[in-house]
Each structure stands twice: as C-alpha cells, then as structure tokens.
Scaffold this motif. Structure first.
Motif, short mmCIF file in Angstrom:
data_model
loop_
_atom_site.label_atom_id
_atom_site.label_comp_id
_atom_site.label_asym_id
_atom_site.label_seq_id
_atom_site.Cartn_x
_atom_site.Cartn_y
_atom_site.Cartn_z
N GLU A 1 6.79 2.28 6.21
CA GLU A 1 7.94 3.13 5.88
C GLU A 1 7.42 4.55 5.72
O GLU A 1 6.34 4.76 5.15
CB GLU A 1 8.61 2.66 4.58
CG GLU A 1 9.13 1.23 4.62
CD GLU A 1 9.75 0.79 3.30
OE1 GLU A 1 10.14 1.68 2.50
OE2 GLU A 1 9.83 -0.42 3.06
N ILE A 2 8.16 5.52 6.20
CA ILE A 2 7.75 6.91 6.15
C ILE A 2 8.79 7.73 5.40
O ILE A 2 9.99 7.64 5.70
CB ILE A 2 7.54 7.48 7.57
CG1 ILE A 2 6.47 6.68 8.32
CG2 ILE A 2 7.15 8.96 7.51
CD1 ILE A 2 6.31 7.08 9.78
N ARG A 3 8.34 8.51 4.42
CA ARG A 3 9.21 9.44 3.70
C ARG A 3 8.65 10.85 3.88
O ARG A 3 7.45 11.06 3.83
CB ARG A 3 9.27 9.09 2.21
CG ARG A 3 9.85 7.71 1.92
CD ARG A 3 11.36 7.67 2.19
NE ARG A 3 11.90 6.36 1.86
CZ ARG A 3 11.95 5.33 2.68
NH1 ARG A 3 11.48 5.46 3.92
NH2 ARG A 3 12.45 4.17 2.30
N ALA B 1 0.84 -1.19 0.00
CA ALA B 1 0.00 0.00 0.00
C ALA B 1 0.87 1.24 0.00
O ALA B 1 1.97 1.25 0.56
CB ALA B 1 -0.93 0.00 1.21
N ILE B 2 0.36 2.30 -0.64
CA ILE B 2 1.03 3.60 -0.66
C ILE B 2 0.00 4.65 -0.28
O ILE B 2 -1.06 4.75 -0.91
CB ILE B 2 1.64 3.92 -2.03
CG1 ILE B 2 2.72 2.90 -2.39
CG2 ILE B 2 2.21 5.34 -2.04
CD1 ILE B 2 3.27 3.05 -3.80
N ALA B 3 0.29 5.44 0.75
CA ALA B 3 -0.59 6.50 1.22
C ALA B 3 0.15 7.82 1.13
O ALA B 3 1.10 8.07 1.88
CB ALA B 3 -1.04 6.23 2.65
N GLN B 4 -0.26 8.67 0.19
CA GLN B 4 0.43 9.94 -0.07
C GLN B 4 -0.32 11.08 0.62
O GLN B 4 -1.53 11.22 0.47
CB GLN B 4 0.50 10.19 -1.57
CG GLN B 4 1.14 11.52 -1.95
CD GLN B 4 1.24 11.71 -3.44
OE1 GLN B 4 2.21 11.29 -4.05
NE2 GLN B 4 0.25 12.34 -4.05
N PHE C 1 4.21 5.58 3.63
CA PHE C 1 3.54 6.84 3.93
C PHE C 1 4.40 7.99 3.41
O PHE C 1 5.54 8.16 3.87
CB PHE C 1 3.32 7.00 5.43
CG PHE C 1 2.43 5.97 6.05
CD1 PHE C 1 1.05 6.15 6.09
CD2 PHE C 1 2.96 4.81 6.59
CE1 PHE C 1 0.22 5.19 6.66
CE2 PHE C 1 2.14 3.85 7.17
CZ PHE C 1 0.77 4.04 7.20
N CYS C 2 3.87 8.76 2.46
CA CYS C 2 4.56 9.94 1.93
C CYS C 2 3.97 11.16 2.63
O CYS C 2 2.83 11.53 2.36
CB CYS C 2 4.39 10.03 0.42
SG CYS C 2 5.11 8.63 -0.48
N VAL C 3 4.75 11.78 3.51
CA VAL C 3 4.24 12.83 4.39
C VAL C 3 4.73 14.19 3.92
O VAL C 3 5.93 14.42 3.76
CB VAL C 3 4.71 12.59 5.84
CG1 VAL C 3 4.20 13.69 6.76
CG2 VAL C 3 4.23 11.22 6.33
N ALA C 4 3.77 15.10 3.68
CA ALA C 4 4.10 16.49 3.35
C ALA C 4 4.28 17.26 4.65
O ALA C 4 3.32 17.43 5.42
CB ALA C 4 3.00 17.10 2.50
N ASP C 5 5.50 17.70 4.93
CA ASP C 5 5.81 18.29 6.23
C ASP C 5 5.17 19.66 6.46
O ASP C 5 5.14 20.15 7.60
CB ASP C 5 7.32 18.38 6.41
CG ASP C 5 7.96 17.03 6.71
OD1 ASP C 5 7.23 16.13 7.18
OD2 ASP C 5 9.16 16.86 6.44
N ASN C 6 4.68 20.31 5.39
CA ASN C 6 4.01 21.60 5.53
C ASN C 6 2.51 21.48 5.27
O ASN C 6 1.86 22.44 4.87
CB ASN C 6 4.64 22.61 4.57
CG ASN C 6 6.12 22.78 4.80
OD1 ASN C 6 6.58 22.86 5.93
ND2 ASN C 6 6.90 22.81 3.72
#
Length: 308
Positions: free
Chosen positions: A273-275, A139-142, A248-253
C-alpha cells in the motif's frame, strides 16, 4: 495537574554479532505472558539514532496497544561496536535480524505478530528483512531508501567525486589499521557529506531541536567507506519477495529518496500500500505531516495486525 499518559519504557540489550544492541522496550498497560500483543521492531535511518524522535512514534503505537522495540544499530547511539558511527549496510541488516529474533523471545509479545518499521535508510532495511523472513506479520517503510542509484543521481557530479575519493581514502586507512577517514552524515555548505543540501540540513537541525538534542552533542561523522556501498544498495528490488502487507509512506518532495523510484519499486510488493505526503524527507517527523503519517500507519496496523 494533568496525568502523564506517556507509556513506560525500559532499557534492554540483545546480541548481534560479537556486540550488543541497546533498545527501548515499550509495553502497553495490561500486557503479560497471558495477554501477548503484537510487537513493532523499529530503527532509524542513515547515521541516525533512536533518540531522534522515534519515541514519538513508539508512544503513539503503544497507546494503541502495541509493544515496541526501538533499537540503535551497532556502532551507534547506546549500542556497542567500534569504530563508532561505522555505517555498514551488511551489519545493520544483521542487527535487524537479531532484533526480530529477540522480539520473538519477549514473554509479553506474540512471536507470530512481529511488525518491522523503518524510516529513511531503515525503510530499505525493512524491505530486505521482510523479504527474507516470511514470519513477519507486516511492515511499514517511511520515506524509504529503496534505490541507491536514484539517490546518487540527485547529487552534483562534483559532490559524488568528493564522496568517492574520501571513501577510497577511508578504505586505505582501514586496510593499514589507521583511524577512519570521516565525512558528515548531514553536511553544511563546503563540507563533504552524504546529505548536503541547505534544505536538508535545516530540516535535520529542526528534527534535532524537536528531539531535545544539541547539534554539538550529535555524532554526525561517519567513516567515509559507506559512500562506496550506497549506489549498489537497491533493497527495493526485493519488494516483490515481501509476502506480508507492507505500507510505503512516500514524501513527494523527497530529494534523498526520490519518490518516483520509490513508487516504482514499491509497486512490485504483492500486498503493498502506498500513501503520499506533500512533504520533504525530514519534515514527515514533525507537526501535521507526522500526524498524517502516524494516522495512516495506525490504520494500516489496525487492519492487518489488530490488537486483540
């Protein structure tokens, strides 16, 4: 003249409830029932449709050898369902289950290598879907919406009150058999909406432009009752139930899906995994931020669900 390398796609439909969802099916060259490939099931976020830049992701995935099934939820885009733009968390989760089941029937797809990919609100649906279905391969969660309470806390109290009041009006209209009372998914100043900051609206307009969609042609009004369900939507609580690898692709802003809450919940996934990306909620779909995210996603897929 340079050769067009855009992968072909075809229109397909699959049943969900009493309606049918419309989807684009992308197949890499050389795919056949004798050479099945992993398939990525994809959908968009809050009030959004597949035409809003999801083709850019599907084209990159297909070029790497993956089939892609990119669908619109019922009530949205090219899918069936009345009233239009009804944003129901329960129905959208059902659409995800129906899409995964349909993907497993595709003669060109490996039914044991189904990947779920969701962005924004659909990032939460991906967690819920993978937690429920142990056959999901990855799974990919953006920039995922994982915690409704954290998202609501980002809103000024006055905006929250307007949303609740309008949501109650819509519920009463629905009970009386009247037309929905609507709010904006993306709101300009002075409008009642689920996303109302100036920065978010500017970024949404940039995303529309990049997708070749005029603002006037984009359905942006949803029945307001959804505002009453968002605080209780906390799909991140199911992260610990996701047995498959999940990125998990996390937008820091991100001011819509607060990154602190996202990371806290994502950290519970056993194989998570977190990016991180120095970007806002809508910026990750475009330019260098898009390239960085898709590169990480392809790397993740190559390690966990490689193409034979």
């Amino acid at each position: 003249m340079s050769e067009d390398t855009t992968p072909p796609r075809r229109d397909v439909r699959f049943p969900s409830g009493t309606d049918r969802c419309h989807a684009w099916l992308y197949l890499p060259a050389g795919t056949s029932p004798a050479r099945r490939v992993p398939v990525i099931v994809m959908a968009h976020g809050l009030g959004a449709v597949k035409a809003l830049r999801l083709a850019a992701y599907a084209e990159r995935f297909t070029a790497a050898g993956y089939a892609c099934l990119v669908f619109d939820y019922r009530h949205f885009g090219d899918s069936e369902g009345e009233p239009r733009e009804l944003l129901s968390i329960r129905r959208q989760r059902q659409d995800w289950q129906a899409a995964v089941a349909f993907a497993r029937t595709l003669p060109e797809a490996d039914p044991d290598k189904v990947v779920v990919w969701g962005t924004s609100f659909a990032g939460g649906h991906v967690v819920a879907t993978a937690a429920r279905d142990p056959r999901i391969a990855a799974a990919i969660a953006q920039c995922p919406f994982l915690d409704g309470i954290a998202s609501v806390r980002q809103l000024p109290a006055r905006e929250t009150l307007k949303l609740v009041t309008t949501g109650v009006k819509d519920l009463l209209a629905h009970a009386r058999g009247r037309e929905p009372v609507r709010i904006k998914a993306g709101a300009r100043s002075g409008q009642v909406g689920l996303m109302s900051s100036v920065e978010d609206m500017q970024s949404l307009l940039a995303l529309l432009a990049a997708s070749g969609i005029e603002e006037a042609d984009y359905p942006n009004d949803v029945p307001a009752r959804v505002a009453l369900t968002i605080p209780a939507a906390r799909p991140g609580r199911d992260a610990h139930k996701v047995a498959c690898p999940i990125l998990f692709c996390v937008a820091d802003n991100d001011d819509l899906a607060p990154p602190d809450a996202t990371v806290r919940m994502a950290s519970r996934a056993p194989r998570g995994e977190i990016r991180h990306y120095d970007t806002g909620h809508f910026d990750i779909y475009l330019g260098d931020d898009f390239d960085a995210a898709i590169t990480d996603q392809l790397d993740f897929l190559g390690r966990h669900v490689p193409v034979a």
